[in-house]
Enzyme design. Structure first.
Site, mmCIF file in Angstrom:
data_model
loop_
_atom_site.group_PDB
_atom_site.id
_atom_site.type_symbol
_atom_site.label_atom_id
_atom_site.label_comp_id
_atom_site.label_asym_id
_atom_site.label_seq_id
_atom_site.Cartn_x
_atom_site.Cartn_y
_atom_site.Cartn_z
ATOM 1 C CB SER A 147 -5.798 4.777 10.868
ATOM 2 O OG SER A 147 -6.446 3.835 10.045
ATOM 3 C CD GLU A 148 -3.125 0.180 6.455
ATOM 4 O OE1 GLU A 148 -3.760 -0.461 5.605
ATOM 5 O OE2 GLU A 148 -2.228 -0.322 7.154
ATOM 6 C CG ASN A 149 -7.582 5.293 6.848
ATOM 7 O OD1 ASN A 149 -7.016 4.920 7.872
ATOM 8 N ND2 ASN A 149 -8.823 5.731 6.858
ATOM 9 C CD GLN A 156 -2.911 1.052 2.354
ATOM 10 O OE1 GLN A 156 -3.512 2.051 2.721
ATOM 11 N NE2 GLN A 156 -3.073 -0.107 2.966
ATOM 12 C CB SER A 183 -0.641 7.844 5.773
ATOM 13 O OG SER A 183 -0.792 6.838 6.747
#
Length: 521
Positions: free
Chosen positions: A341-343, A135, A383
């Site tokens: 949070s990775e988002n 991601q 991020s």
């Protein structure tokens, strides 16, 4: 009266007559006119000239921030053979799942299959090509394209199929499980003793973007976590098409409030009838939290209660989906842990009360959340920059298998289970990262999950710092192997040996497995 005002107030014939004196102003008028022509009357009109076999960058994270109207428009305009670059493909009946159902997508470039059963079915049956990309690497490949950088080096994926090659891109349609097209090995290089993988930028022919609002010039704003991949994708295509919930006049959005300037926006559409479903609705408990009564639930709580002891006051932590998300229930009052949070969220709070949820505010597990005071929100590229740049104090995530030397496997069972690595490869590969794996000690079939060598494709090689199971805690030395440091109070060392498929040392200071108390506050 300023010259431009005089020209704008003049009769049409005066506006059209270009002289040496007003040439500059005429150019400004032409530019303003063409900029306002960005606004299209419908989503279908905005996408109708996308050709077959185009490469599309499609924003969103799960169902959060997806360009609903533009995707539905493409199901009507009927383009075929599309390559879609997106973190995932929504669910079966929404998001890019709609284009999978209509067989308009030939290839996906994604990090996560998630809960989209049709996505997994088409991939495993050889109907769909899938290039798995971590991601954070995906976000950076897109960001790099927009910045004119053709390639870059990242530690993510070194020692895995992403770097070494062999990951299934296309399965055979006729022979189940046979790999017809596999990924190729990637160039590597060492900097300061750390191994890096070269990744190439990803350009799109078109980008389909969802934003909150824009002005008629194309300056756009995102809302909460809906910026995610929309943010870098805006800048990385030949033609960026943005759908928004509101269009305002220039000047309404203050310059400092513009998230993406107009230079990156080529077409603008006012979206209609937004559904904004939440993929995994979760809500705050009403009243005290009750301990689980099932055996599986109790095991998860034991693991989470031990994992919470890894937190220190003021640290920045990233928690994976599943068991890691239970650990905050054991953080004591007055203790601050900044959950990332990775988002793109720093300062993740608890689940909202039912009825107050916001589809633009979700965590990495696609669950609705609240924000703590002092929270901040960034795009997916930023991020993962803070993750890859080793700014996280700790990462807690689950696993399918671990090896005695700290190898981690948690993203695929070839030919069977296809989830994808999501952001896990980026999280565990950051130089100096402290990685805590939390998992049941054995599989549902009773087979050990801690092995001499992982049998499944690796997420990271030599990346684990500590393993916490429902039975024991191990420290990991990537050269010398495991050391048992804690055992659950009702078990013995012999019990652990029987259920661990590798050798391990026993700490001189072996003690009972710690448990943080449940915070009911």
């Amino acid at each position: 009266m300023p010259i431009l005002s005089k020209i704008w107030a003049a009769p049409a014939a005066g506006i059209l007559r270009k002289t040496p004196r007003n040439a500059h102003q005429m150019r400004l008028i032409s530019m303003t006119s063409s900029m306002k022509a960005k606004v299209f009357n419908s989503a279908e009109e905005a996408v109708k000239d996308i050709p077959d076999n185009a490469k599309l960058l499609v924003g969103g994270f799960g169902l959060c921030g997806i360009p609903e109207n533009l995707i539905q428009a493409i199901t009507k305009t009927g383009q075929k053979g599309l390559t879609c670059v997106s973190n995932n493909a929504g669910v079966d009946n929404w998001g890019l799942g709609l284009l999978l159902q209509t067989r308009q997508i030939k290839k996906m470039i994604s990090s996560y299959v998630g809960e989209n059963g049709e996505f997994a079915r088409q991939y495993l049956s050889g109907e769909l090509e899938l290039e798995f990309t971590p991601q954070g690497t995906l976000a950076e490949r897109i960001r790099a394209a927009g910045a004119g950088v053709p390639a870059f080096y990242t530690p993510t994926g070194y020692g895995t199929q992403i770097q070494e090659g062999g990951a299934p891109i296309k399965y055979s349609k006729t022979e189940k499980g046979k790999i017809e097209v596999a990924s190729k090995a990637k160039e590597t290089r060492q900097f300061n003793g750390i191994n890096y993988v070269m990744e190439e930028a990803i350009w799109g022919d078109f980008a389909l973007i969802k934003a909150w609002r824009a002005d008629t010039l194309g300056n756009i704003q995102f809302r909460h976590a809906a910026g995610n991949f929309n943010n870098p994708m805006c800048k990385a295509s030949k033609c960026t098409i943005v759908e928004v919930e509101e269009i305002v006049e220039p000047g309404v959005i203050a310059p400092n409030d513009v998230h993406i300037p107009s230079i990156y926006c080529h077409r603008l559409v006012l979206g209609k009838n937004y559904k904004k479903p939440i993929e995994r609705p979760m809500f705050a408990h009403e009243g005290p939290i009750k301990p689980s009564t099932s055996a599986a639930g109790k095991s998860r709580e034991i693991i989470a209660a031990r994992a919470a002891l890894e937190f220190t006051d003021g640290m920045y932590a990233n928690l994976g989906i599943g068991i890691p998300t239970l650990a905050p229930n054991y953080i004591p009052n007055g203790f601050t842990v900044h959950l990332q949070s990775e988002n793109g969220i720093i300062g993740v709070g608890p689940y909202p009360r039912k009825g107050t949820e916001d589809a633009d505010l979700i965590n990495a597990g696609k669950e609705p959340i609240t924000l703590l005071k002092g929270a901040s929100i960034v795009g997916s590229d930023e991020s993962f920059a803070m993750i890859r740049g080793s700014h996280m104090d700790i990462t807690v995530l689950g696993a399918l298998q671990c090896s005695q030397f700290g190898d981690l496997a948690n993203w695929m069972i070839p030919g069977k289970l296809v989830k994808g690595m999501g952001g896990a490869m980026d999280l565990v590969s950051a130089p100096g990262a402290r990685v805590i794996v939390v998992m049941e000690h054995v599989s549902k079939n009773g087979e050990p999950k801690i092995l001499e060598h992982c049998e499944l494709p690796l997420t990271g090689k030599g990346v684990i710092s500590r393993i916490i199971t429902d039975m024991a805690v191990f420290d990991v030395d990537t050269k010398n192997g495991l050391t048992l440091i804690e055992v659950r109070k009702d078990l013995t060392v012999d019990d652990i040996k029987k259920l661990t498929a590798c050798k391990f040392e026993i700490s001189e200071n072996l003690k009972p497995m710690g448990q943080a108390p449940l915070n009911q506050g």
